[in-house]
Write a protein that holds these residues in place. Structure first.
Motif: not given
Length: 854
Positions: A37-46, A558-572, A598-601
């Motif tokens: 579900v999350l990106a394989e490299e670094d799944p966060y906004e580094v 961790l994921i941000e609970p409003e936009a990031e979570f919603s996008w990832l659920l929408a993808e699934k 293109e992704d939740y970030r």
């Protein structure tokens, strides 16, 4: 879901897993395998290398209370170490309150949830161990999506509920949009356990349903009513800085049963008996009128210039000509003429001479006089009319939207997200037609937001809806940034409701009481440092709009609970054949480039840019601060409005008449509509709402006998609930500083959870200072420490809300592993009652308690 004792882990083992997981991720090791579900490299906004140099101050904002201050965080080597106010803000400026600094212990708390977790024990209850096990993101979203698809395919999409606690303005995605794609009307916010009765009075007098600003710096006389602006109300940072200057320019009187921090720093304290705030406000209005102290430019005057407001005598309405108000003489004739200071003294416990003097001083200061109203005097079972009466004092002295008074504040430029209605399918549309689980709009729960029957929310009642399966069974819930099992009165109802809920997903930073009932736990980001977000608030005659953004690496999964979570659920969901929500999300593009996310970030970032575009885009019209683009705005981190223009709403109030309504035509229309909806009389509506008014009083601020729960002999004291200066919406309880500094709350002690009573009451009850006591009410009982303190009104018991957690972490709970609370939660002894006209939960005046040595 079958119980798996071999894979389940206890609460004590949970802490060990969380600690080891944190260590692994801190070393850069992967703690989850098979994650697609999350990106394989670094799944966060580094952070790009070198973006934040050692010691750089990065703009952010705080949602720890409704002050919503604009702040800056000092980032050193990717780690935040200090907090200060953002000097660019014209609201709080360089000031920040004590709560903001607790965020440092929150974000690096070793007890934070660090990865997705799954319940393996199907049994649910307060004393039941969930036996959580770590799972991959893939498994987490797979289960959540399957449950949603199952509801939709079975024609049960309406049996879903989304609960929201605190938020950023990205809430419009998760809270505002996601439930509609599921096909459920059940969006339940926390608002009615926060402030709705406080908004009731201003709306049904001037048509304004929102928080207000107060021009205290230009006031000559200030009445602080049922609130504590230098401790726990809005703009704590601003007023903590300015209070000395305000005191130099104004006389301040505080109306509060408890000796608050603000009362301690006022010229005068009026310790009103809990529940009798309306009596005091009406008596003050009586004095202002009989003494001829109303502001004639705003209110109007007698045609012949002679004051005919005499105690006990009616006035001919034709003899008074109003300017910007409606119904002042009717208010006098129907209610005020008999509400003398002597009458109020017997009700309130405030001497008549003090009532006369304070009211006269307040009236003499008109129009540079201000009532700063909070929840204490109005979040009562019969507090709606109190709200109208207290705010009515602002109307009498002409301080509404006037210099030195109570003002609406400036508007905020923002851009709504694109319309999503065309993306909803038939299942969604059919599901939205069902009644909501909190029963808003029923006869006994009008919840009149903006004058609409059922327009508000009755948050705490949604627990009863689940328990009683009324109007129907709820099978699935998602909650974020909330903990109603701790924060809502009569908590055992929430324990029962959540035990009954088949599938619950909780998006939180810590394993709170509500998390104990979850089936899937989603570890969430900290809003100040790890995610995109934005909020606006007014103060100091300005409104600011701040931006928060990722500024440190997310050390855990961790994921941000409003936009990031919603996008990832929408993808699934799209993988499972329901792509509507993802298709819609892709219409929220980068306003600068037009690129789809293109992704939740990217989605979280683009959604933030879209919502705030009128602020930073120079091609869009906006008042206030001007910026040259997104990067320019990011560097500042906050937008400020122009200064509020006084008197701009006089004669154009957004209610039924356009004038300030002492006789509320706006409320009359709302009550008539609600009564017709249920085929009853207005008197029957009020009776169902536990009010006693009849006839014209229904549309006027008037006195109602306080409604209490409990026998006077069995429960001799009235509980006064208050909020700690250190509560970050209840989320600071696992920070050591919270307990080290607890005596910042007047009368409290460090480390201990205390209830305070007057020496006279202690003697009558046979109690001594420092005793461990049991505090009981008709709703339940708690154990805490007794502090005997002279600054408590006799006949009352004062207790600060915030302690009493049995979950949340090793600091918040006495024994987290065994579920043993540290102190007592006020909400376990507060009966579930409501101010039903607004939908607000009652926290004040109705709670009768007894105190015995443990």
């Amino acid at each position: 879901m079958s119980r798996n004792k071999t894979s389940g882990i206890s609460r004590r083992e949970f802490l060990k897993v969380m600690g080891s997981t944190g260590a692994a991720l801190g070393l850069g090791l992967s703690a989850t395998s098979g994650n697609k579900v999350l990106a394989e490299e670094d799944p966060y906004e580094v952070l790009p290398e070198g973006e934040h140099k050692s010691g750089e101050w990065v703009p952010t904002g705080c949602a720890g209370c409704t002050s919503w201050c604009s702040l800056e965080a000092n980032v050193v080597d990717g780690r935040v170490i200090k907090i200060r106010g953002n000097s660019r803000s014209k609201v709080n400026g360089e000031s920040s309150c004590p709560r903001s600094h607790l965020s440092l212990q929150q974000v690096y708390d070793p007890d934070r949830i660090k990865r997705p977790m799954k319940r393996t024990n199907p049994e649910k209850g307060r004393d039941v161990d969930p036996e959580f096990v770590p799972i991959s993101w893939e498994e987490a979203f797979e289960e959540i999506a399957d449950k949603i698809i199952e509801l939709r395919e079975n024609g049960e999409s309406h049996k879903f509920v989304l609960w929201r606690g605190r938020y950023t303005r990205l809430r419009d995605i998760l809270y505002g949009i996601l439930p509609e794609f599921v096909g459920s009307p059940n969006k339940i916010s926390h608002s009615s356990i926060c402030a709705e009765a406080e908004k009731f009075g201003p709306y049904y007098t001037e048509g304004y349903w929102a928080y207000r600003d107060y021009d205290l710096q230009n006031s000559d006389y200030i009445l602080i009513w049922g609130t504590d602006p230098i401790q726990s109300n809005r703009q704590v940072s601003l007023y903590s800085r300015e209070w000395g200057n305000i005191l130099e320019g104004a006389r301040i009187a505080t109306v509060d049963p408890r000796f608050s921090r603000t009362a301690a720093k006022s010229n005068e304290w009026l310790p009103v008996k809990p529940g009798e705030d309306g009596a005091l406000a009406l008596a003050m209005a009586h004095v202002i009128l009989t003494e001829g102290l109303w502001h004639k430019e705003f209110v109007g005057d007698f045609v012949d210039g002679e004051n005919k407001f005499t105690a006990g005598e009616e006035v001919d309405e034709d003899e008074f000509e109003e300017n910007y108000t409606h119904g002042v003489v009717k208010w006098w004739n129907e209610e005020l003429k008999d509400r003398t200071p002597e009458w109020a003294a017997d009700k309130t416990g405030i001497p008549a001479e003090q009532i006369v003097r304070v009211a006269a001083e307040f009236g003499e200061a008109a129009p540079h006089a201000c009532v700063f109203m909070g929840g204490g005097g109005v979040m009562q079972t019969r507090g709606g009319y109190n709200s109208m009466a207290i705010h009515g004092l602002n109307g009498l002295v002409g301080s509404i939207d006037n210099e030195g008074g109570a003002v609406r504040g400036a508007s905020v430029p923002n851009q709504s997200f694109p319309d999503h209605s065309e993306f909803l399918d038939d299942i969604s549309r059919e599901g939205l037609d069902h009644e909501m689980i909190d029963r808003r709009g029923r006869l006994e729960f009008p919840a009149f937001k903006d004058g609409e029957s059922g327009g508000g929310v009755v948050t705490n009642l949604s627990a009863d809806g689940i328990i009683e399966e009324d109007p129907y069974e709820i099978k699935m819930g998602i909650g974020y940034w909330n903990n109603f099992n701790f924060a809502a009165p009569e908590t055992e109802r929430w324990d029962e409701a959540m035990s009954k809920l088949d599938f619950y997903v909780h998006l939180v930073t810590h394993q709170s009481e509500m998390t104990q009932y979850a089936d899937i736990v989603i570890p969430s980001t900290h809003h100040m440092f790890e995610q995109w977000g934005m909020l606006y608030q007014k103060g100091n005659l300005h409104t600011h709009f701040w931006l928060s953004r990722p500024m440190i690496n997310r050390h855990w999964e961790l994921i941000e609970p409003e936009a990031e979570f919603s996008w990832l659920l929408a993808e699934k969901l799209a993988e499972k054949g329901y792509s509507n929500m993802l298709d819609y999300f892709k219409t929220i593009v980068d306003p600068e480039t037009g690129e789809e996310p293109e992704d939740y970030r990217e989605f979280a970032k683009y959604a933030t840019k879209h919502y705030m575009q009128p602020v930073w885009d120079p091609e869009m019209e906006s008042h206030g601060d001007q910026f040259d683009g997104w990067e320019d705005f990011k560097e500042a981190g906050v937008w400020n409005s122009d200064e509020f223009e006084f008197q701009q709403y006089w004669g154009e109030f957004t209610n039924s008449t356009g004038d300030f309504e002492f006789y509320s035509e706006t409320l009359k229309e709302a009550l008539e509509e609600h009564a017709e909806k249920h085929d009853v009389s207005i008197e029957e509506v009020l009776e169902a709402c536990k009010y006693e008014a009849e006839g014209e009083l229904a549309f006027l601020p008037h006195y109602e006998e306080p409604y209490t729960v409990g026998d006077d002999e069995e429960y001799p004291l009235l509980l006064v609930d208050s909020k700690s200066a250190l509560n970050r919406e209840g989320r600071s309880a696992n920070a050591n500083w919270y307990y080290d500094l607890k005596d910042i709350d007047p009368g409290d002690s460090t480390e201990a959870d205390v209830i305070k009573i007057h020496p006279r009451d202690a003697e009558e009850l046979g109690l001594e200072d420092g005793d461990e006591v049991v505090v009981s009410s008709p709703a339940g009982e708690i154990t805490c420490q007794l502090n005997v303190w002279e600054a408590v009104k006799p006949g009352t018991a004062s207790k600060t809300f915030g302690m009493g957690h049995w979950a949340y972490g090793r600091v918040a709970a006495e024994d987290f592993a065994d579920g043993e609370p540290r102190g007592g939660n006020n909400n376990e002894i507060i009966p579930a009652e409501y101010e039903r006209l607004s939908g607000s939960t009652s926290f004040y005046s109705h709670i009768k308690v007894n105190i015995e040595r443990a």
